[in-house]
Every structure is written in structure tokens, then in C-alpha cells.
Design an enzyme around this catalytic site. Structure first.
Site, short mmCIF file in Angstrom:
data_model
loop_
_atom_site.label_atom_id
_atom_site.label_comp_id
_atom_site.label_asym_id
_atom_site.label_seq_id
_atom_site.Cartn_x
_atom_site.Cartn_y
_atom_site.Cartn_z
N VAL A 52 -1.34 46.26 7.14
CA VAL A 52 0.11 46.14 7.08
C VAL A 52 0.51 44.67 6.93
CG1 VAL A 52 2.28 46.55 8.32
CG2 VAL A 52 0.45 48.25 8.42
N CYS A 53 -0.21 43.78 7.59
CA CYS A 53 0.14 42.36 7.61
C CYS A 53 0.35 41.75 6.23
CB CYS A 53 -0.90 41.57 8.40
SG CYS A 53 -1.07 42.12 10.11
#
Length: 187
Positions: free
Chosen positions: A46-47
């Protein structure tokens, strides 16, 4: 306990920025608006989507007089390795702060001791070094740079307009609210 109006503690950390290592400290954030954008770890899932979203909006933040500092508990060497290995992360022009000793994650109360990483936390810090807005989300939920930018603009507006407040979905130029004096303390 709320983090609103908490002054950022003293810090000095390494960063990867513009293809070099540098030191960033509290003195670097004073006198301008800042966003501290905590994320769990480099080389994750997700980062990079969040960091790319911020990279795409970075010019708008800079034009508004606001610096972005992404922060993870990785070292500055890991930030560089991720930058060198990922076309997505190569787009980042803002400083990537390294927090392997967790000084920032603990100060902003986003440190997850059991896993040694930070929660997804976004903190808007005013020129005096005080937190004026923040959100912390679950590790599996990405954030939105457009909404974060809107909150920076709203925070800047109310800081310069005594007594005015910004309603939901407020955008620059839109109407604000002027609560009666007897309700101001209840906001």
C-alpha cells in the site's frame, strides 16, 4: 489523548532527498507548514501507492508553502535502495525521513512496538511546530493526497482568519462559517 496543539519534540534524523543523504531536524520544520506522512515500511504494497499519490501532488503542497516529510522506521540506506529499485518511488521529490530508532514514531504516537513499524499517520504541523490536524488509519487502508492537501489549505486558512471555520468539503474561495462568540469555545 488528542495530539492537537502538541508541539513536535526535538529530533535529528537522516533523510534521503534529491539523491543524497542529509540531516533533518526540528529547526528545519519551524517557520513553514509541514506534513509528516508516516507509513509502515519500504518495499511493501500500500505504501508505494500513497507515496506516489503524494509525489503527484507535491508541487501543489510546495506552492502552498508546505513541505512533505514521509517517515518510516527504515534507515536512509533502505530509502535509497527502494528509490533506486522502484520506478514509482523514483518520482518522490520530498524528503524521506529515516526513523530506525523510532524517535519520530514515538513522538507522534504511531509506533507499533510489536512489529517495529509505524501506523499510517498523517500530521499537519504549523510553522510554530504544533500539530493542527492528523489522522491515523489501519495499515491496510491507503490515504488520499487530495484530501490531505485540502486539510492543509483549510488549516492555513483558519490560522490566518481569526474566528472563521471551514465547513465539510471546504475549498479555497468557498464560503466559511463565522460562529457566534458564545459557541466558539464549544467547537
Amino acid at each position: 489523548m488528542s495530539m492537537i496543539n502538541k508541539e513536535v519534540g526535538d529530533f535529528s534524523v537522516q533523510a534521503y532527498h534529491n539523491d543524497e543523504f542529509k540531516t533533518v531536524s526540528k529547526k528545519d520544520i519551524l517557520g513553514k507548514w509541514s506534513v509528516f506522512f508516516f507509513y509502515p515500511a519500504d518495499f511493501t504494497f500500500v505504501c508505494p501507492t500513497e507515496l506516489e499519490d503524494l509525489a503527484n501532488k507535491y508541487d501543489d503542497f510546495k506552492a502552498a508553502g508546505c513541505e512533505i516529510y514521509s517517515v518510516s522506521c527504515d534507515t536512509h540506506f533502505v530509502h535509497k535502495a527502494w528509490h533506486d529499485a522502484s520506478d514509482t518511488i523514483k518520482k518522490i521529490k520530498y524528503p524521506m525521513l529515516a526513523d530506525p530508532t523510532h524517535v519520530l514514531a514515538k513522538d507522534f504516537k504511531v509506533y507499533i512496538k510489536d512489529s517495529g513499524v509505524a501506523e499510517r499517520g498523517s500530521f499537519i504541523v504549523n510553522p510554530e511546530g504544533k500539530i493542527v490536524a492528523y489522522e491515523v488509519t489501519a495499515g491496510s487502508v491507503g490515504r488520499n493526497a487530495d484530501e490531505l492537501f485540502r486539510r492543509v489549505q483549510a488549516s492555513q486558512f483558519v490560522a490566518g482568519h481569526d474566528g472563521e471555520v471551514c465547513p465539510a468539503k471546504w475549498q479555497p474561495g468557498a464560503q466559511t462559517l463565522k460562529p457566534s462568540l458564545d459557541l466558539v469555545g464549544q467547537l
